[in-house]
Design a protein around this motif. Structure first.
Motif, PDB file in Angstrom:
ATOM      1  N   ASN A 299      16.387  -7.499 -13.605  1.00  0.00           N
ATOM      2  CA  ASN A 299      16.927  -8.601 -12.818  1.00  0.00           C
ATOM      3  C   ASN A 299      17.723  -8.129 -11.614  1.00  0.00           C
ATOM      4  OD1 ASN A 299      15.777 -10.406 -14.575  1.00  0.00           O
ATOM      5  ND2 ASN A 299      17.622 -10.676 -15.791  1.00  0.00           N
ATOM      6  N   SER A 300      18.273  -6.920 -11.665  1.00  0.00           N
ATOM      7  CA  SER A 300      19.137  -6.463 -10.588  1.00  0.00           C
ATOM      8  C   SER A 300      18.390  -5.703  -9.491  1.00  0.00           C
ATOM      9  CB  SER A 300      20.238  -5.567 -11.156  1.00  0.00           C
ATOM     10  OG  SER A 300      19.691  -4.360 -11.637  1.00  0.00           O
ATOM     11  N   LYS A 301      17.093  -5.438  -9.684  1.00  0.00           N
ATOM     12  CA  LYS A 301      16.336  -4.697  -8.667  1.00  0.00           C
ATOM     13  C   LYS A 301      16.182  -5.550  -7.420  1.00  0.00           C
ATOM     14  CE  LYS A 301      13.571  -1.678 -11.555  1.00  0.00           C
ATOM     15  NZ  LYS A 301      12.235  -1.352 -12.033  1.00  0.00           N
ATOM     16  N   GLN A 302      16.433  -4.942  -6.258  1.00  0.00           N
ATOM     17  CA  GLN A 302      16.246  -5.623  -4.993  1.00  0.00           C
ATOM     18  C   GLN A 302      15.311  -4.810  -4.128  1.00  0.00           C
ATOM     19  OE1 GLN A 302      20.064  -6.247  -3.196  1.00  0.00           O
ATOM     20  NE2 GLN A 302      19.907  -8.433  -3.539  1.00  0.00           N
ATOM     21  N   HIS A 303      14.572  -5.505  -3.278  1.00  0.00           N
ATOM     22  CA  HIS A 303      13.647  -4.832  -2.379  1.00  0.00           C
ATOM     23  C   HIS A 303      14.380  -4.464  -1.097  1.00  0.00           C
ATOM     24  CE1 HIS A 303       9.956  -3.820  -0.338  1.00  0.00           C
ATOM     25  NE2 HIS A 303      10.336  -4.575   0.678  1.00  0.00           N
ATOM     26  N   HIS A 304      14.290  -3.205  -0.701  1.00  0.00           N
ATOM     27  CA  HIS A 304      14.863  -2.755   0.556  1.00  0.00           C
ATOM     28  C   HIS A 304      13.745  -2.724   1.587  1.00  0.00           C
ATOM     29  CE1 HIS A 304      18.667  -1.777  -1.290  1.00  0.00           C
ATOM     30  NE2 HIS A 304      18.009  -1.167  -2.264  1.00  0.00           N
ATOM     31  N   VAL A 305      13.901  -3.512   2.645  1.00  0.00           N
ATOM     32  CA  VAL A 305      12.872  -3.625   3.662  1.00  0.00           C
ATOM     33  C   VAL A 305      12.720  -2.301   4.401  1.00  0.00           C
ATOM     34  CG1 VAL A 305      12.198  -4.816   5.775  1.00  0.00           C
ATOM     35  CG2 VAL A 305      13.299  -6.083   3.935  1.00  0.00           C
ATOM     36  N   GLN A 306      11.480  -1.848   4.526  1.00  0.00           N
ATOM     37  CA  GLN A 306      11.178  -0.620   5.242  1.00  0.00           C
ATOM     38  C   GLN A 306      10.333  -0.953   6.461  1.00  0.00           C
ATOM     39  OE1 GLN A 306       9.141   1.731   2.297  1.00  0.00           O
ATOM     40  NE2 GLN A 306      11.019   2.773   1.725  1.00  0.00           N
ATOM     41  N   LEU A 307      10.335  -0.075   7.433  1.00  0.00           N
ATOM     42  CA  LEU A 307       9.489  -0.233   8.609  1.00  0.00           C
ATOM     43  C   LEU A 307       8.286   0.699   8.443  1.00  0.00           C
ATOM     44  CD1 LEU A 307       9.128  -1.535  11.391  1.00  0.00           C
ATOM     45  CD2 LEU A 307      10.315   0.430  12.351  1.00  0.00           C
ATOM     46  N   LYS A 308       7.123   0.111   8.164  1.00  0.00           N
ATOM     47  CA  LYS A 308       5.896   0.884   7.995  1.00  0.00           C
ATOM     48  C   LYS A 308       5.207   0.974   9.359  1.00  0.00           C
ATOM     49  CE  LYS A 308       6.113   0.946   3.439  1.00  0.00           C
ATOM     50  NZ  LYS A 308       6.015   2.098   2.593  1.00  0.00           N
ATOM     51  N   GLU A 309       4.460   2.040   9.578  1.00  0.00           N
ATOM     52  CA  GLU A 309       3.851   2.257  10.882  1.00  0.00           C
ATOM     53  C   GLU A 309       2.335   2.371  10.770  1.00  0.00           C
ATOM     54  OE1 GLU A 309       4.375   5.336  14.653  1.00  0.00           O
ATOM     55  OE2 GLU A 309       5.699   5.477  12.916  1.00  0.00           O
ATOM     56  N   ILE A 310       1.638   1.679  11.676  1.00  0.00           N
ATOM     57  CA  ILE A 310       0.185   1.745  11.784  1.00  0.00           C
ATOM     58  C   ILE A 310      -0.108   2.317  13.173  1.00  0.00           C
ATOM     59  CG2 ILE A 310      -1.951   0.409  11.858  1.00  0.00           C
ATOM     60  CD1 ILE A 310      -0.732   0.210   9.145  1.00  0.00           C
ATOM     61  N   ARG A 311      -0.901   3.389  13.237  1.00  0.00           N
ATOM     62  CA  ARG A 311      -1.209   4.030  14.520  1.00  0.00           C
ATOM     63  C   ARG A 311      -2.690   3.872  14.831  1.00  0.00           C
ATOM     64  NH1 ARG A 311       1.138   9.752  15.148  1.00  0.00           N
ATOM     65  NH2 ARG A 311       2.866   9.068  16.415  1.00  0.00           N
ATOM     66  N   VAL A 312      -2.971   3.460  16.060  1.00  0.00           N
ATOM     67  CA  VAL A 312      -4.341   3.227  16.504  1.00  0.00           C
ATOM     68  C   VAL A 312      -4.483   3.811  17.908  1.00  0.00           C
ATOM     69  CG1 VAL A 312      -6.074   1.440  16.932  1.00  0.00           C
ATOM     70  CG2 VAL A 312      -4.358   1.062  15.201  1.00  0.00           C
ATOM     71  N   ARG A 313      -5.695   4.218  18.262  1.00  0.00           N
ATOM     72  CA  ARG A 313      -5.981   4.689  19.616  1.00  0.00           C
ATOM     73  C   ARG A 313      -6.912   3.681  20.291  1.00  0.00           C
ATOM     74  NH1 ARG A 313      -6.979  10.482  19.637  1.00  0.00           N
ATOM     75  NH2 ARG A 313      -7.505  10.140  21.813  1.00  0.00           N
ATOM     76  N   PRO A 314      -6.965   3.663  21.611  1.00  0.00           N
ATOM     77  CA  PRO A 314      -7.832   2.689  22.302  1.00  0.00           C
ATOM     78  C   PRO A 314      -9.309   2.828  21.949  1.00  0.00           C
ATOM     79  CG  PRO A 314      -6.291   3.650  23.853  1.00  0.00           C
ATOM     80  CD  PRO A 314      -6.132   4.394  22.559  1.00  0.00           C
ATOM     81  N   LYS A 315      -9.768   4.006  21.588  1.00  0.00           N
ATOM     82  CA  LYS A 315     -11.187   4.205  21.265  1.00  0.00           C
ATOM     83  C   LYS A 315     -11.480   4.044  19.776  1.00  0.00           C
ATOM     84  CE  LYS A 315     -12.257   7.255  25.107  1.00  0.00           C
ATOM     85  NZ  LYS A 315     -12.768   8.559  25.504  1.00  0.00           N
ATOM     86  N   THR A 316     -10.507   3.589  18.987  1.00  0.00           N
ATOM     87  CA  THR A 316     -10.703   3.404  17.548  1.00  0.00           C
ATOM     88  C   THR A 316     -11.742   2.305  17.317  1.00  0.00           C
ATOM     89  OG1 THR A 316      -8.419   4.036  17.154  1.00  0.00           O
ATOM     90  CG2 THR A 316      -9.540   2.923  15.366  1.00  0.00           C
TER      91      THR A 316
END
Length: 146
Positions: free
Chosen positions: A52-69
């Motif tokens: 009951n005491s567990k809380q979610h800590h927001v993280q910043l996830k990263e997605i990397r793409v190139r123009p020719k993807t």
């Protein structure tokens, strides 16, 4: 339910079963006791409290793409970003330009806008697409409040 029995008899019954005699309501007349595995009871109680005491800590996830993807690769990245957003994390989408790709910033903006459009149902734009430095364009998406 054994009814009202002397304490010594109750202790003997608990001992015979390999369990503990636990006083549940000491203020009652006669006091109410229960025969149980007290160690197991305390363990489950502790586990319930931790759950009951567990809380979610927001993280910043990263997605990397190139123009020719390619389109399929972008779809795969969008699917991955969707799982991050459903897990209540923020997603930073980066378009990385290298060499002559810098001449096609419009293609990078198209890709970024299409990713934002695909994730529009579960994400809101926290930081709109913009150039960060010379070689990178990025936007930050946050999960929509449900």
């Amino acid at each position: 339910m054994l009814g009202i029995i002397p304490t010594a008899d109750a202790q003997q019954v608990a001992y015979d079963e390999g369990l503990d005699l636990v006083e549940v309501a000491p203020n009652e007349r006669p006091p109410v006791c229960r025969i149980m595995d007290y160690g197991k009871f305390k363990y489950e109680q502790k586990k319930r409290l931790a759950k009951n005491s567990k809380q979610h800590h927001v993280q910043l996830k990263e997605i990397r793409v190139r123009p020719k993807t390619g389109d399929h690769d972008i779809d795969f990245k969008v699917k991955r970003a969707r799982t991050f957003l459903q897990g209540r994390d923020k997603v930073k989408v980066n378009i990385i330009f290298r060499g002559r790709e810098l001449a096609h910033k419009d293609r990078g903006m198209e890709i970024l806008n299409s990713i934002i459009e695909n994730l529009d149902d579960i994400a809101k734009v926290e930081k709109f697409p913009s150039m960060e430095g010379r070689n990178q364009m990025s936007a930050i998406l946050a999960p929509r409040a449900s």
